[in-house]
Design an enzyme around this catalytic site. Structure first.
Site, PDB file in Angstrom:
ATOM      1  N   ASP A 192       0.930  46.546  -3.386  1.00  0.00           N
ATOM      2  CA  ASP A 192      -0.012  46.995  -2.369  1.00  0.00           C
ATOM      3  C   ASP A 192      -1.455  46.753  -2.786  1.00  0.00           C
ATOM      4  O   ASP A 192      -2.336  46.617  -1.937  1.00  0.00           O
ATOM      5  CB  ASP A 192       0.207  48.491  -2.102  1.00  0.00           C
ATOM      6  CG  ASP A 192      -0.763  49.048  -1.082  1.00  0.00           C
ATOM      7  OD1 ASP A 192      -0.693  48.620   0.084  1.00  0.00           O
ATOM      8  OD2 ASP A 192      -1.598  49.897  -1.446  1.00  0.00           O
ATOM      9  N   LEU A 273      -4.814  52.922   3.915  1.00  0.00           N
ATOM     10  CA  LEU A 273      -5.726  52.136   4.747  1.00  0.00           C
ATOM     11  C   LEU A 273      -6.036  50.758   4.172  1.00  0.00           C
ATOM     12  O   LEU A 273      -6.823  50.019   4.752  1.00  0.00           O
ATOM     13  CB  LEU A 273      -7.045  52.906   4.937  1.00  0.00           C
ATOM     14  CG  LEU A 273      -6.936  54.210   5.740  1.00  0.00           C
ATOM     15  CD1 LEU A 273      -8.273  54.937   5.740  1.00  0.00           C
ATOM     16  CD2 LEU A 273      -6.491  53.922   7.170  1.00  0.00           C
ATOM     17  N   ARG A 274      -5.420  50.426   3.029  1.00  0.00           N
ATOM     18  CA  ARG A 274      -5.682  49.102   2.468  1.00  0.00           C
ATOM     19  C   ARG A 274      -5.246  47.997   3.425  1.00  0.00           C
ATOM     20  O   ARG A 274      -5.865  46.936   3.486  1.00  0.00           O
ATOM     21  CB  ARG A 274      -4.959  48.932   1.132  1.00  0.00           C
ATOM     22  CG  ARG A 274      -5.648  49.623  -0.034  1.00  0.00           C
ATOM     23  CD  ARG A 274      -5.187  49.041  -1.368  1.00  0.00           C
ATOM     24  NE  ARG A 274      -5.734  49.816  -2.469  1.00  0.00           N
ATOM     25  CZ  ARG A 274      -5.074  50.740  -3.147  1.00  0.00           C
ATOM     26  NH1 ARG A 274      -3.818  51.009  -2.816  1.00  0.00           N
ATOM     27  NH2 ARG A 274      -5.633  51.389  -4.133  1.00  0.00           N
ATOM     28  N   GLY A 275      -4.163  48.238   4.162  1.00  0.00           N
ATOM     29  CA  GLY A 275      -3.673  47.231   5.096  1.00  0.00           C
ATOM     30  C   GLY A 275      -4.697  46.880   6.147  1.00  0.00           C
ATOM     31  O   GLY A 275      -5.005  45.700   6.377  1.00  0.00           O
ATOM     32  N   THR A 278      -7.828  45.127   4.539  1.00  0.00           N
ATOM     33  CA  THR A 278      -7.543  43.746   4.161  1.00  0.00           C
ATOM     34  C   THR A 278      -7.387  42.870   5.395  1.00  0.00           C
ATOM     35  O   THR A 278      -7.864  41.726   5.423  1.00  0.00           O
ATOM     36  CB  THR A 278      -6.266  43.677   3.305  1.00  0.00           C
ATOM     37  OG1 THR A 278      -6.414  44.519   2.167  1.00  0.00           O
ATOM     38  CG2 THR A 278      -5.998  42.252   2.848  1.00  0.00           C
TER      39      THR A 278
END
Length: 335
Positions: A192, A273-275, A278
């Site tokens: 991730d 919230l990285r998705g 990114t």
């Protein structure tokens, strides 16, 4: 000897796109490439690094300091002379057997024993600053080292505190990992942390395989002549990267596009919230590479598999691949 030109790589469009996005937007957080052996993973990464123009550094600095920032960022005094030179963008291989000291740096034993001086010997992270750090078979690297590398790549700094030393130096690099899934998987929480993930396969097209053999043979026999054949194409790619970097901060991302990114992550059950972040950054970089001034849903569609396929939870009731699940979710959201 001339390296294999980036423009000469046959196929593997998704991998090349991911590398270009990472070159334009370093905050992406690196690229993870899973796939068969001998599919050009390291060749593509090296070719991209070699494609970039030389960078300005302070002469004698072992940390690749940016002279435009003034002084040695690590406080070592190596940049005191003030001379500025140009060097190739670094491409550093991290061997699987590397120790933490070799990676982060440690006390210079020779200077300590001979002169009684406490001095810092920079590691691979210092050498990779402002360039690329490549780890082949990253799924075989010890987990604590992967943790360390991902933390540094996110923060852009390496902090070493040991043997009475306290050193902080810049370590801003594009982290590229590659591996064969058959030899072991990375933990999901580590996956991730990578910005983009690419799946590469051996070409199934006969003509493509023949062309790969032809180009590899031509490069082996006359590397300089082969590089010259693709010099114009490489220069065009370099111009795209430079233009995209310059335009990146001005690319507009409208509210409806942000809503699209969030809706897709919600539909796929992506944690954290990285998705979304990114997805937004990758879509903006792709728009910049295309010479466009704002991000559209089409850009989100194009980068969604790269940004999200490695962030999906396993579903025992759905054995389809992650890319298929992403495509299906997009079709349902935006028919």
């Amino acid at each position: 000897m001339s390296g294999f030109p980036f423009a000469a790589i046959v196929g593997q469009d998704e991998m090349k796109t991911a590398l270009l996005i990472a070159a334009v937007e370093p905050r992406i957080g690196g690229v993870m490439v899973f796939g068969d052996r001998g599919t050009g993973k390291s060749t593509a990464a090296r070719a991209l690094a070699a494609l970039l123009p030389p960078m300005r550094v302070a002469a004698g600095c072992r940390f690749n300091c940016d002279p435009d920032r003034g002084g040695c960022a690590a406080g070592s005094g190596d940049c005191a002379a003030g001379e500025v030179i140009e060097v190739p963008v670094p491409f550093v291989d991290l061997p699987l057997g590397a120790t933490e000291d070799r990676i982060t740096g440690a006390l210079d034993i020779e200077r300590a024993l001979v002169g009684g001086e406490k001095a810092f010997e920079p590691g691979l992270l210092a050498r990779a600053n402002r360039g690329f750090l490549y780890i082949d078979e990253i799924n075989l690297l010890e987990d604590h080292l992967v943790d360390l590398l991902l933390d540094v790549s996110q923060s852009g700094e390496n902090l070493v505190e040991r043997e009475g030393l306290s050193i902080r130096h810049p370590a801003r690099f594009v982290l590229i990992g590659s591996g064969n899934p058959e030899e072991g998987e990375l933990r999901p929480q580590l996956l991730d942390r990578f910005g983009l993930a690419v799946e590469v396969r051996s070409p199934a097209d006969l003509a493509a395989r023949v062309e790969i053999m032809r180009r590899c043979d031509a490069h082996d026999r006359d590397p300089a002549g082969f590089a010259a054949r693709f010099a114009d194409d490489n220069r065009a790619i370099l111009d795209r990267i430079a233009a995209a970097r310059a335009a990146l901060s001005g690319i507009a991302v409208d509210e409806d596009v942000l809503a699209d990114a969030a809706a897709l992550c919600l539909a796929l059950g992506v944690d954290g919230l990285r998705g979304e972040l990114t997805l937004m950054r990758a879509a903006r970089a792709l728009a910049a590479l295309g010479g466009e001034d704002h991000v559209t849903r089409d850009h989100i569609r194009a980068v969604a598999p790269l940004a999200l396929r490695h962030r999906l939870r396993r579903n025992v009731l759905d054995e389809t691949g992650s890319t298929v699940r992403i495509d299906r979710a997009m079709a349902e959201l935006w028919p």
